[in-house]
Design an enzyme around this catalytic site. Structure first.
Site, PDB file in Angstrom:
ATOM      1  N   HIS A  79      11.579 -10.936   1.162  1.00  0.00           N
ATOM      2  CA  HIS A  79      10.012 -10.816   1.386  1.00  0.00           C
ATOM      3  C   HIS A  79       9.013 -12.357   1.757  1.00  0.00           C
ATOM      4  O   HIS A  79       7.773 -11.935   1.606  1.00  0.00           O
ATOM      5  CB  HIS A  79       9.309  -9.784   0.249  1.00  0.00           C
ATOM      6  CG  HIS A  79       9.692  -8.374   1.028  1.00  0.00           C
ATOM      7  ND1 HIS A  79       9.270  -6.808  -0.386  1.00  0.00           N
ATOM      8  CD2 HIS A  79       9.802  -7.963   1.491  1.00  0.00           C
ATOM      9  CE1 HIS A  79       9.916  -6.625   0.125  1.00  0.00           C
ATOM     10  NE2 HIS A  79      10.990  -6.664   1.060  1.00  0.00           N
TER      11      HIS A  79
ATOM     12  N   CYS B  86       2.746 -20.816  17.991  1.00  0.00           N
ATOM     13  CA  CYS B  86       3.720 -22.106  18.452  1.00  0.00           C
ATOM     14  C   CYS B  86       5.083 -22.259  17.482  1.00  0.00           C
ATOM     15  O   CYS B  86       6.388 -22.746  17.304  1.00  0.00           O
ATOM     16  CB  CYS B  86       3.075 -23.520  18.890  1.00  0.00           C
ATOM     17  SG  CYS B  86       2.601 -24.405  16.901  1.00  0.00           S
TER      18      CYS B  86
END
Ligand code: NAD
Length: 248
Positions: free
Chosen positions: A121, A132
Site C-alpha cells: 500500500h 509529471c
C-alpha cells in the site's frame, strides 16, 4: 489454550522452508497508531478514511485532503516499533521467515530492522507529482503544507504533489505483484493484525498452502486457517520468537 497454539505455530514455522508474513494495521496499534476497524478506537469511528485518503478528494478538494487525510500520514512519523515488529525482524535474522508483505505505511518494519519488506500500500517516505511523476521526499510536501502552500507544488512542472501511499481509487504498486507470486509458492503464510477485509490483499490468504492468523478480531479466513491466535500481536510474536530461540 493459547500456549498450545503458540507451540503448534512454532512447530509449523520450524518445519516450513518458505514462510512469509502479511501484516496489517493491527500490528502497529501497540505502537499507538490506530487501525481502521477496531471497535471504539479504529479510525473509521472518527473519519471516513475512504474519503479523507482518496484521489478524488486530493484532486477536487486538496485543502480537505491536506488538512485531514495527510495529517493521518504525518502523525506516524515519530512512532516507534513495538515488540511485535522487533520479533519479526528477529525471525528474519534467524532465517525463519523469507520476508514481510505489509499493508502498513508507517515504516515500523524498517525501523525494527526487517530487511525484506513488500509495501503493497505504498509508503510515507516519499511523494510524487500527479502531472509529471517527479519523485520527491515526503518532507518536501510536509514543508510546503507547513508554509500553507496547499496543495504542495512540483518544483519541476508546478503540478500537484501527492504522497506515495495507495489511496482509495489507486492501482497497487509492483510490490503487490511480487507478493502475489511469493504467496502462491510459499509453504506458510502468517497473517498478523489484519481484518483481511481490504481487497485485493484479502485474496492472498486463500492462496497459501498453510495459514496462521494472529489477530484480536475475527477474519473471514479464520475457518480456513490451520491455527488462529486471538492475542495481541506483540505478545504472541514475542512468545513465538522466544520458543523458536529455545529450538522448540
Ligand atoms: P484493519 O483496521 O481493517 O484491521 C486491523 C485488525 O487488527 C482488526 O481485525 C483488529 O482486531 C486487529 N488488531 C488491532 N490491534 C491488534 C493487536 N494489538 N494485536 C492483534 N490484532 C490487533 O486493518 P487492515 O486489515 O490493515 O486494513 C486497513 C488498511 O488501512 C490497510 O490498507 C492499511 O494500509 C491501512 N492502515 C494502515 C495503518 C498503518 O500503517 N499503521 C494504520 C491504519 C490503517
Amino acid at each position: 489454550m493459547i500456549d498450545n497454539e503458540i507451540k503448534a505455530a512454532c512447530k509449523m514455522i520450524n518445519t516450513s522452508k518458505d514462510t512469509l508474513i502479511l501484516t496489517g494495521a493491527g500490528i502497529s496499534t501497540e505502537s499507538g497508531i490506530p487501525d481502521f476497524r477496531s471497535p471504539n478506537t479504529g479510525l473509521w469511528e472518527k473519519i471516513d478514511p475512504m474519503e479523507a485518503l482518496s484521489t478524488s478528494v486530493l484532486l477536487n478538494n486538496p485543502r480537505k485532503f491536506y488538512e485531514e487525510g495527510f495529517k493521518l500520514l504525518t502523525d506516524m512519523k515519530d512512532v516507534k516499533p513495538n515488540k511485535g515488529h522487533i520479533a519479526l525482524a528477529e525471525m528474519e535474522e534467524m532465517g525463519f521467515i523469507k520476508g514481510i508483505i505489509t499493508q502498513n505505511i508507517d515504516n515500523l518494519h524498517q525501523k525494527a530492522g526487517s530487511k525484506i519488506i513488500y509495501e503493497v500500500h505504498g509508503d510515507t517516505r516519499s511523494g510524487r507529482c500527479t502531472s509529471c511523476n517527479n519523485q520527491v521526499e515526503l518532507n518536501n510536501l510536509v514543508e510546503q503544507v507547513k508554509r500553507e502552500v496547499i496543495p504542495p507544488k512540483c518544483n519541476r512542472c508546478g503540478g500537484i504533489l501527492r504522497p506515495n501511499v495507495v489511496m482509495f481509487g489507486d492501482q497497487l504498486p509492483k510490490d503487490f505483484n511480487i507478493a502475489w507470486d511469493l504467496v502462491q509458492n510459499c509453504e506458510l503464510l502468517i497473517v498478523v493484525g489484519s481484518s483481511l477485509s481490504v481487497a485485493p490483499v484479502s485474496y492472498l490468504p486463500q492462496m497459501a498452502s498453510r495459514l496462521i492468523i494472529i489477530n484480536l478480531g475475527s477474519t473471514p479466513f479464520d475457518r480456513q486457517a490451520d491455527i488462529v491466535i486471538k492475542e495481541r500481536a506483540g505478545d504472541a510474536l514475542d512468545k513465538i520468537v522466544n520458543e523458536l530461540k529455545k529450538g522448540t
